[in-house]
Design a protein around this motif. Sequence first.
Motif, PDB file in Angstrom:
ATOM      1  N   THR A  51      71.601   6.094 137.845  1.00 32.08           N
ATOM      2  CA  THR A  51      70.151   6.223 138.063  1.00 32.08           C
ATOM      3  C   THR A  51      69.453   4.912 137.686  1.00 32.08           C
ATOM      4  O   THR A  51      68.604   4.403 138.429  1.00 32.08           O
ATOM      5  N   ARG A  52      69.850   4.343 136.534  1.00 36.55           N
ATOM      6  CA  ARG A  52      69.197   3.099 136.081  1.00 36.55           C
ATOM      7  C   ARG A  52      69.536   1.893 136.961  1.00 36.55           C
ATOM      8  O   ARG A  52      68.805   0.902 136.975  1.00 36.55           O
ATOM      9  N   ARG A  56      70.383   3.298 145.888  1.00 36.35           N
ATOM     10  CA  ARG A  56      69.929   4.323 146.838  1.00 36.35           C
ATOM     11  C   ARG A  56      70.992   4.501 147.908  1.00 36.35           C
ATOM     12  O   ARG A  56      71.665   3.547 148.303  1.00 36.35           O
ATOM     13  N   GLY A  57      71.151   5.730 148.387  1.00 43.49           N
ATOM     14  CA  GLY A  57      72.218   6.076 149.337  1.00 43.49           C
ATOM     15  C   GLY A  57      72.193   5.180 150.567  1.00 43.49           C
ATOM     16  O   GLY A  57      71.146   4.942 151.157  1.00 43.49           O
ATOM     17  N   ALA A  61      69.348   7.772 154.789  1.00 40.69           N
ATOM     18  CA  ALA A  61      68.119   8.386 154.279  1.00 40.69           C
ATOM     19  C   ALA A  61      67.621   7.679 153.005  1.00 40.69           C
ATOM     20  O   ALA A  61      66.429   7.738 152.691  1.00 40.69           O
ATOM     21  N   GLY A  62      68.496   7.024 152.270  1.00 35.22           N
ATOM     22  CA  GLY A  62      68.078   6.214 151.119  1.00 35.22           C
ATOM     23  C   GLY A  62      67.650   6.996 149.898  1.00 35.22           C
ATOM     24  O   GLY A  62      66.813   6.552 149.112  1.00 35.22           O
ATOM     25  N   PHE A  63      68.255   8.170 149.682  1.00 33.61           N
ATOM     26  CA  PHE A  63      67.909   8.969 148.500  1.00 33.61           C
ATOM     27  C   PHE A  63      68.559   8.362 147.263  1.00 33.61           C
ATOM     28  O   PHE A  63      69.684   7.858 147.325  1.00 33.61           O
ATOM     29  N   ASP A 241      64.794  -2.302 145.096  1.00 33.00           N
ATOM     30  CA  ASP A 241      66.081  -1.606 145.158  1.00 33.00           C
ATOM     31  C   ASP A 241      67.185  -2.423 144.493  1.00 33.00           C
ATOM     32  O   ASP A 241      67.090  -3.648 144.411  1.00 33.00           O
ATOM     33  N   GLY A 242      68.230  -1.701 144.032  1.00 32.96           N
ATOM     34  CA  GLY A 242      69.311  -2.381 143.332  1.00 32.96           C
ATOM     35  C   GLY A 242      70.482  -2.717 144.239  1.00 32.96           C
ATOM     36  O   GLY A 242      70.741  -2.031 145.219  1.00 32.96           O
ATOM     37  N   GLY A 243      71.201  -3.808 143.907  1.00 35.97           N
ATOM     38  CA  GLY A 243      72.488  -4.099 144.524  1.00 35.97           C
ATOM     39  C   GLY A 243      72.438  -5.007 145.728  1.00 35.97           C
ATOM     40  O   GLY A 243      71.437  -5.656 146.027  1.00 35.97           O
ATOM     41  N   THR A 244      73.586  -5.008 146.421  1.00 39.35           N
ATOM     42  CA  THR A 244      73.679  -5.753 147.671  1.00 39.35           C
ATOM     43  C   THR A 244      73.672  -4.726 148.807  1.00 39.35           C
ATOM     44  O   THR A 244      73.664  -3.532 148.555  1.00 39.35           O
TER      45      THR A 244
END
Length: 432
Positions: A51-52, A56-57, A61-63, A241-244
């Motif tokens: 969560t931290r 996002r998916g 849908a990006g949940f 948003d997080g990540g690549t």
Amino acid sequence: MTHSAERPLTAMIDPAAGPPDCATYEHNGGWQATRQTIGQRPPAEVIDIVTRSRLRGRGGAGFGTGQKWSFVPKEPASGRRKYLIANADEMEPGTFKDRLLLEGNPLQLIEGMILAAYGVQAGHGIIFLRGEYHLACARLHHAIGEAREQGWLGENILGSGFSFDIHVHSSAGRYICGEETALLTALEGRRATPRSKPPFPQTGGLWGAPSVVNNVETLCNLPHIITNGPEWFAGLGLGEDGGTKIYGVSGRVMKPGAWELPIGTPLRQIIEEHAGGMRPGYRLRALLPGGASTAFLDATALDVAMDYGSVEKAGSRLGTGMAIILDDRTCPIGMIRNLEHFFAQESCGWCTPCRDGLPWVERLLDAIEDGTGQAEDMDQLGRHARMLGAPGRTFCAHAPGAMAPLASGLKLFAADFAAHIQHGRCPQQPGT
Ligand SMILES: Cc1cc2nc3c(=O)[nH]c(=O)nc-3n(C[C@H](O)[C@H](O)[C@H](O)COP(=O)(O)O)c2cc1C
Ligand code: SF4
């Protein structure tokens, strides 16, 4: 320039060498997250870390992934059965990112599934794989066998008391099978029609048991989040948003392909730097930023950051992050007709507006593109786009997704539609 720590998903992918075996995977940092987690920290901590991380998916849908998992009832795997399902059905036209991950490093997905399953305490894993992905299927079976042999899958993993195993299910090759509730129905051996929500899969999924369905790219991020920490992952993103993200470009660009980049990379950089810009003699006219079921953006949107919020603000969706380019020598109506042909063919037929509406749209577009369209056809198309595009009118998001390129195309390419109807031919078809 990104270095490998900033390209966690693809760092171990080398098409010339093939996928890493268990020893190579471990040598390059694999299995660390499993060792740090299984039996070492409470499952709730895994959910909190994810969560931290602001993951996002990546299925469209990006949940929020951690939030989705938090809805799963907390009792352990030894109680009621729980399922963790990797959605590897990838049939969105223009999208091939999961295939890269499945073929390039199947152990990364397996480790991601072990971590996700531990977080929600699921004992059973299923990879729901697109039927046509034969190479991915063979590589997954090999990797699962190796992981099982070495004790990463099966009973009592690392002596922790936690047991988890994975089964590969080859799907029937229909687009609707990728919709998460239709996927569950297909796994139960029935016709793949979506289900109403609630109950959501997290509480009433496969055979009524708590189930988590996550996209392949989503799950592949988990080993890196656990190994490097949620702050590191969140910091990889350029915006909220997080990540690549694995972005891709298809169409008349110099180097169509897919690249792992920080989430929030501007479209211009993806198209001009990584895809090498347009081919000589072609100009970018518009694009579908996130696969076939997203709305067109025109060339003025090139500075949009490719993250969920920014693309939505620009009037479309990030979707799968795989852009499809429309150039100035391709008829936009022909392109929309091809897309709607696909969507009409792939309707599962469960609800009337989608089953009957999509073939109507297809026929109207056929007529306009072939030069027999009438002015009234435009009203009909507009009405369909509004009716089918509104959420809640149909059972699932297939019909609204199908209407995204049409509704945006009716606005952006109004002059092209008018020219077809007025002149009774497609201006871009040679010899007409
Ligand atoms: C018609 C349709 C097809 C879909 N196909 C896929 C697919 O092939 N793969 C996928 O991951 N998600 C697909 N989705 C989205 C899934 O329903 C679901 O949101 C996703 O698997 C959740 O994973 P995530 O939270 O990790 O993104 C599809 C949705 C619809 C409406
Ligand atoms: S919207 Fe289309 S694909 Fe979705 S349930 Fe209805 S008929 Fe099936």
